[in-house]
Write a protein that holds these residues in place. Structure first.
Motif, mmCIF file in Angstrom:
data_model
loop_
_atom_site.group_PDB
_atom_site.id
_atom_site.type_symbol
_atom_site.label_atom_id
_atom_site.label_comp_id
_atom_site.label_asym_id
_atom_site.label_seq_id
_atom_site.Cartn_x
_atom_site.Cartn_y
_atom_site.Cartn_z
ATOM 1 N N VAL A 77 0.829 -1.206 0.000
ATOM 2 C CA VAL A 77 0.000 0.000 0.000
ATOM 3 C C VAL A 77 0.858 1.248 0.000
ATOM 4 C CG1 VAL A 77 -1.733 1.294 1.298
ATOM 5 C CG2 VAL A 77 -1.921 -1.182 1.107
ATOM 6 N N GLY A 78 1.905 1.257 0.816
ATOM 7 C CA GLY A 78 2.790 2.410 0.847
ATOM 8 C C GLY A 78 3.512 2.629 -0.465
ATOM 9 N N LEU A 80 2.474 1.722 -3.560
ATOM 10 C CA LEU A 80 1.532 2.222 -4.562
ATOM 11 C C LEU A 80 1.151 3.673 -4.282
ATOM 12 C CD1 LEU A 80 -0.843 -0.858 -5.005
ATOM 13 C CD2 LEU A 80 0.925 -0.053 -6.576
ATOM 14 N N THR A 81 0.951 4.013 -3.019
ATOM 15 C CA THR A 81 0.590 5.390 -2.682
ATOM 16 C C THR A 81 1.715 6.361 -3.030
ATOM 17 O OG1 THR A 81 -0.807 4.576 -0.876
ATOM 18 C CG2 THR A 81 -0.179 6.898 -0.823
ATOM 19 N N ALA A 82 2.933 5.976 -2.699
ATOM 20 C CA ALA A 82 4.066 6.846 -3.019
ATOM 21 C C ALA A 82 4.201 7.038 -4.523
ATOM 22 C CB ALA A 82 5.353 6.251 -2.441
ATOM 23 N N VAL A 84 1.757 6.877 -6.817
ATOM 24 C CA VAL A 84 0.667 7.731 -7.291
ATOM 25 C C VAL A 84 0.931 9.194 -6.948
ATOM 26 C CG1 VAL A 84 -1.779 8.269 -6.999
ATOM 27 C CG2 VAL A 84 -1.051 5.900 -7.259
ATOM 28 N N VAL A 85 1.340 9.455 -5.704
ATOM 29 C CA VAL A 85 1.611 10.834 -5.289
ATOM 30 C C VAL A 85 2.729 11.443 -6.134
ATOM 31 C CG1 VAL A 85 2.458 12.269 -3.390
ATOM 32 C CG2 VAL A 85 0.752 10.489 -2.953
ATOM 33 N N VAL A 152 -6.479 16.835 0.313
ATOM 34 C CA VAL A 152 -5.447 16.141 1.074
ATOM 35 C C VAL A 152 -5.887 15.952 2.524
ATOM 36 C CG1 VAL A 152 -3.089 16.354 1.965
ATOM 37 C CG2 VAL A 152 -3.579 16.893 -0.430
ATOM 38 N N ALA A 155 -8.290 13.116 2.642
ATOM 39 C CA ALA A 155 -7.578 11.846 2.465
ATOM 40 C C ALA A 155 -6.827 11.455 3.730
ATOM 41 C CB ALA A 155 -6.611 11.947 1.290
ATOM 42 N N VAL A 156 -6.232 12.449 4.398
ATOM 43 C CA VAL A 156 -5.517 12.162 5.639
ATOM 44 C C VAL A 156 -6.486 11.683 6.718
ATOM 45 C CG1 VAL A 156 -4.206 13.212 7.519
ATOM 46 C CG2 VAL A 156 -3.597 13.701 5.145
ATOM 47 N N THR A 159 -7.451 8.176 5.894
ATOM 48 C CA THR A 159 -6.313 7.308 6.182
ATOM 49 C C THR A 159 -6.150 7.111 7.681
ATOM 50 O OG1 THR A 159 -5.229 8.114 4.190
ATOM 51 C CG2 THR A 159 -3.857 6.975 5.802
ATOM 52 N N VAL A 245 -2.223 -2.465 -8.864
ATOM 53 C CA VAL A 245 -3.615 -2.001 -8.771
ATOM 54 C C VAL A 245 -4.580 -3.120 -9.150
ATOM 55 C CG1 VAL A 245 -5.279 -0.331 -9.641
ATOM 56 C CG2 VAL A 245 -2.933 0.379 -9.191
#
Length: 386
Positions: A77-78, A80-82, A84-85, A152, A155-156, A159, A245
């Motif tokens: 997850v980390g 993929l998130t990194a 995308v960001v 953001v 989203a935070v 999360t 994904v």
């Protein structure tokens, strides 16, 4: 003094009140506790073997398993998130820099062929001068900072809620692993069911939850691998990202991994590769989409003694009724119902003799004649085919 009947009524009311209050207390963390119970049932065998290797240190064993679960959740997850960001940030910076240096016309010229032609026709119909359009677009890019900040923040917050549920799940998982045997014994002792019936239901839960988790993860892995092969054939940019994904989307039966392949096909089409897009569309629909219908029933039947159609509708019904957690809760509810039907037919059915009635001469007791309970089309034993 109050009569015995009044005391029983008051006590029953107190029990119902305590159950309601307990439900209110557990409700904020219900999903986390449920997932912890499911994982504890699936991982208890590993925990027992690891405890023996560690010479009885069950707390250390449970801590190692919880750490492994944390890494299994955070690493993909980390990553993929990194990714995308980073990609979104780089794309936004590219758009802003291009508009400032070359204007809207320069940005349009950098678009792929099919997209560029459509944008140029749209700009021809807009009664706006290019200079005014450049200024307007720059203002829009700079004024979206507040909107981006609010997005953001949301989203935070989301999360943070997921992180809280995950922490509660891990804490509950630790105690379920270390004290699970004592908890099961206590449930068996306080249960109003006959001796062994509570354990039978819990064993059914453990078998079904393990089968659902294993089959879902394995099927998602196979679909992600098939999607990755298609991405590599047509040289999709960032194939590992799209495959990751696809793995997560494959865990949701209503969505599936095929939708990710179709999105990649659309991106290839708009980037000027129509034949690659056509190949991906066919590959995602035929290969990636059908893998789920072939692999998952074969894997699930090893631990779920239910018909494949029942498993399929239990997954979809649970997803529709309870959300993502329904992927586990749906089959468990069906398994609970079928276990109760099997126990009732075996221990309380019409063919079961009453405790005060003598056994019929020449007939074996029910436990010997039908040790596993009735086997219908929905409750077939392991290895049986329908």
């Amino acid at each position: 003094m109050a009569s015995e009947q009044t005391a029983r009524r008051v006590f029953t009311g107190l029990i119902l009140l305590s159950i309601l209050l307990m439900a209110l207390v557990i409700r904020p963390f219900a999903k986390g506790f449920f997932l912890a119970a499911v994982l504890a049932g699936v991982l208890y065998g590993l925990h027992a073997r690891l405890t023996r290797r560690l010479r009885g240190r069950k707390n250390v064993s449970a801590g190692l398993i919880c750490t492994a679960v944390i890494l299994a959740l955070l690493l993909p997850v980390g990553g993929l998130t990194a990714f995308v960001v980073a990609e979104v940030t780089e794309g936004a910076q590219f758009v802003a820099r291009t508009v400032q240096q070359e204007g809207v016309e320069g940005l349009v010229q950098k678009l792929p062929g099919p997209v560029r032609k459509g944008v140029e026709r749209l700009m021809e119909r807009l009664p706006v001068e290019e200079a005014h359009l450049d200024e307007t677009l720059q203002q829009q890019v700079s004024s979206r900072g507040g909107t981006a900040a609010r997005a953001v923040t949301g989203a935070v917050a989301a999360t943070g809620s997921i992180a809280l549920q995950t922490v509660m799940m891990l804490i509950a998982l630790f105690f379920f692993l270390t004290d699970g045997r004592e908890l099961v014994r206590w449930l068996e002792s306080v249960s109003p069911l006959r001796p062994g019936e509570t354990l039978e239901i819990m064993r059914e839960f453990r078998s079904v939850s393990g089968a659902v988790l294993a089959s879902s993860l394995a099927t998602a892995g196979v679909q992600a691998l098939a999607a990755l092969v298609g991405f590599l054939i047509v040289q999709v940019p960032a194939p590992l990202f799209f495959a990751g994904v696809a793995f997560f989307m494959a865990l949701i039966p209503a969505v599936g991994a095929a939708i990710v392949v179709l999105v990649a096909a659309a991106l290839m089409f708009f980037s000027g590769h129509p034949w690659a897009a056509l190949f991906l569309a066919v590959w995602g629909t035929v290969v990636v989409g059908l893998v789920d219908n072939i692999v998952k029933p074969l894997l699930a039947k090893r631990g779920m003694h239910q018909h494949g159609a029942i498993v399929f509708f239990a997954l979809l019904g649970g997803l529709a009724a309870f959300g993502t957690v329904g992927l586990l809760l749906g089959p468990l509810i069906v398994a609970f119902f079928l276990a109760l039907v099997r126990i009732h037919e075996r221990d309380y059915g019409r063919n079961h003799p009453r405790p005060d009635s003598p056994p019929t001469p020449g007939r074996a007791p029910p436990q010997e004649a039908d040790a596993g309970g009735p086997r219908g089309p929905l409750t077939a034993g392991p290895g049986e085919r329908h």
